[in-house]
Design a protein around this motif. Structure first.
Motif, mmCIF file in Angstrom:
data_model
loop_
_atom_site.group_PDB
_atom_site.id
_atom_site.type_symbol
_atom_site.label_atom_id
_atom_site.label_comp_id
_atom_site.label_asym_id
_atom_site.label_seq_id
_atom_site.Cartn_x
_atom_site.Cartn_y
_atom_site.Cartn_z
ATOM 1 N N ARG A 43 1.115 -1.220 -0.003
ATOM 2 C CA ARG A 43 0.360 0.175 -0.156
ATOM 3 C C ARG A 43 1.324 1.083 0.112
ATOM 4 O O ARG A 43 0.775 2.563 -0.556
ATOM 5 N N HIS A 44 1.872 1.166 0.950
ATOM 6 C CA HIS A 44 3.204 2.314 1.327
ATOM 7 C C HIS A 44 3.642 2.549 -0.636
ATOM 8 O O HIS A 44 3.400 4.198 -0.733
ATOM 9 N N TRP A 45 4.020 1.655 -1.063
ATOM 10 C CA TRP A 45 4.254 1.260 -2.539
ATOM 11 C C TRP A 45 3.570 2.418 -2.875
ATOM 12 O O TRP A 45 3.942 3.033 -4.414
ATOM 13 N N GLU A 57 -3.357 5.339 4.520
ATOM 14 C CA GLU A 57 -2.931 4.602 5.772
ATOM 15 C C GLU A 57 -1.483 5.050 4.983
ATOM 16 O O GLU A 57 -1.142 3.580 4.567
ATOM 17 N N CYS A 58 -0.245 5.575 5.760
ATOM 18 C CA CYS A 58 0.655 5.372 5.239
ATOM 19 C C CYS A 58 2.425 5.284 5.612
ATOM 20 O O CYS A 58 1.702 5.844 6.993
ATOM 21 N N SER A 59 3.328 4.671 5.619
ATOM 22 C CA SER A 59 4.280 4.802 6.590
ATOM 23 C C SER A 59 4.529 6.441 7.194
ATOM 24 O O SER A 59 4.616 7.201 6.279
ATOM 25 N N GLY A 60 4.912 6.186 8.104
ATOM 26 C CA GLY A 60 4.764 7.852 9.119
ATOM 27 C C GLY A 60 6.052 8.035 8.035
ATOM 28 O O GLY A 60 6.796 9.159 8.073
ATOM 29 N N ASP A 145 10.413 2.110 0.012
ATOM 30 C CA ASP A 145 9.564 3.084 -0.499
ATOM 31 C C ASP A 145 9.963 4.551 -1.531
ATOM 32 O O ASP A 145 9.184 4.622 -2.434
ATOM 33 N N ILE A 146 10.833 4.896 -0.746
ATOM 34 C CA ILE A 146 11.318 6.351 -1.553
ATOM 35 C C ILE A 146 13.318 6.186 -1.536
ATOM 36 O O ILE A 146 13.995 5.905 -0.507
ATOM 37 N N ALA A 147 13.088 6.261 -3.608
ATOM 38 C CA ALA A 147 15.434 5.450 -2.967
ATOM 39 C C ALA A 147 15.526 6.457 -2.436
ATOM 40 O O ALA A 147 15.440 7.680 -2.140
#
Ligand SMILES: O=C(O)c1ccc(O)c(O)c1
Length: 328
Positions: A43-45, A57-60, A145-147
């Motif tokens: 989901r976060h990706w 709902e996203c990784s803090g 999730d983010i490079a």
């Protein structure tokens, strides 16, 4: 004619969101399509890399990194997932790790480096137990999730796709693993794998007594485009999330709902230790301390370039004017 705005929300299938999912609570002017099918990492990706949902709902941790990079996301101070994390430091039982400092110089696996659970754990290990994050050799199973380019002095390897940190831990290729979930060898009671803190509940309660922190894992992310086009959704959504949680908390007090023999006692224990609403939303004093701590950890670990103020991380959610009685 439906004048309502249709929005997609991806989230875990949580009790505190269920009244929203079932339509028992509505956000004014909004028709929500709540998608609960994806696991957290996926989901976060999908939200951060592909912008697949209006909100999620996203990784803090990843959200904080996204803001540092000026990526097109905002968040509500709604925290659908919190967890104490001392119980998520898994060790190979032959690695000679009996106290936190034994992790220094060891090979430690993570699902991926940026994951919120591991951000909190590295911060707690460093600041509470004196284990510097750079004193560990890190191995990540998945892309971030983010490079992210590891800062000077940090050793972080990306494992080949056919390697799993859970198997590597059991087989002794890794000394420890920090993971957001209970790993398979623990579920299967594999004797080669244990926990750094066998009595993790006591450790977590001591941590709470000392810090007042029930660690916030996830935030409610919104695409920037949605907020720019329809700023009115922000207070309406916040109010609905809060109502949903309050309705769920009231419902879940009923000890018949959950198939646990001692559920009532667990509920009472939680209330005694954590107070009436451990899942409180908003930038309250306790939540500010919680979030400032994790932003500080993110900065200390070189994930972000500055300690982002909370008022830049979270949208203001006030209704503007205190609403009076409706009069005709
Ligand atoms: O919060 C996170 O970053 C995160 C990442 C991966 C997971 O599997 C998870 O449950 C949470």
């Amino acid at each position: 004619m439906s004048a309502k705005l249709n929005l997609t929300l991806a989230a875990g299938d949580y009790e505190i969101l269920r009244p929203l999912k079932e339509g028992l609570v509505k956000a004014d002017g909004i028709e929500l399509n709540v998608l609960t099918g994806a696991d957290s990492a996926t989901r976060h990706w999908r939200f951060l890399r592909n912008e697949e949902y209006d909100m999620a709902e996203c990784s803090g941790s990843s959200y904080i990194v996204a803001k540092d990079r000026d990526m097109p996301f905002h968040a509500l101070p709604v925290f659908p997932h919190r967890r104490f994390r001392h119980g998520f430091i898994f060790t190979n039982t032959a690695a000679g790790i009996t106290e936190p400092k034994d992790l220094i110089g060891k090979k430690v696996g993570v699902k991926f480096y940026m994951a919120t659970a591991t951000l909190w754990l590295r911060g707690i290990l460093e600041n509470v137990y004196g284990v510097p994050h750079k004193s560990i050799e890190w191995f990540a199973e998945l892309d971030e999730d983010i490079a992210f380019t590891p800062p000077e002095g940090l050793t972080l390897h990306r494992l080949p796709d056919d390697k799993s940190v859970e198997t590597m831990l059991a087989e002794g290729e890794l000394d420890a693993v920090l993971h957001p979930d209970i790993i398979d060898p623990i579920v299967k009671k594999d004797p080669r794998v244990g926990r750094l803190f066998p009595d993790y509940k006591a450790e977590e309660q001591r941590y709470y007594a000392e810090t007042g922190i029930f660690p916030i894992m996830h935030v409610l992310g919104l695409k920037a485009e949605l907020v720019e086009k329809h700023p009115w959704v922000v207070p309406n959504l916040y109010k609905a999330f809060d109502e949903s949680k309050n309705m769920a908390m009231a419902k879940m007090r009923n000890p018949r709902l959950v198939p646990l023999a001692w559920y009532q006692e667990a509920w009472e224990e939680q209330e005694r230790i954590l107070g009436p609403d451990p899942w409180e939303y908003g930038l309250t004093e306790a939540n500010r301390h919680n979030l400032e701590t994790v932003v500080g950890y993110s900065h200390q670990q070189g994930l972000i370039s500055r300690k982002i103020p909370l008022d830049d991380l979270f949208l203001p959610v006030s209704q503007g004017r205190k609403r009076g009685k409706f009069r005709t």
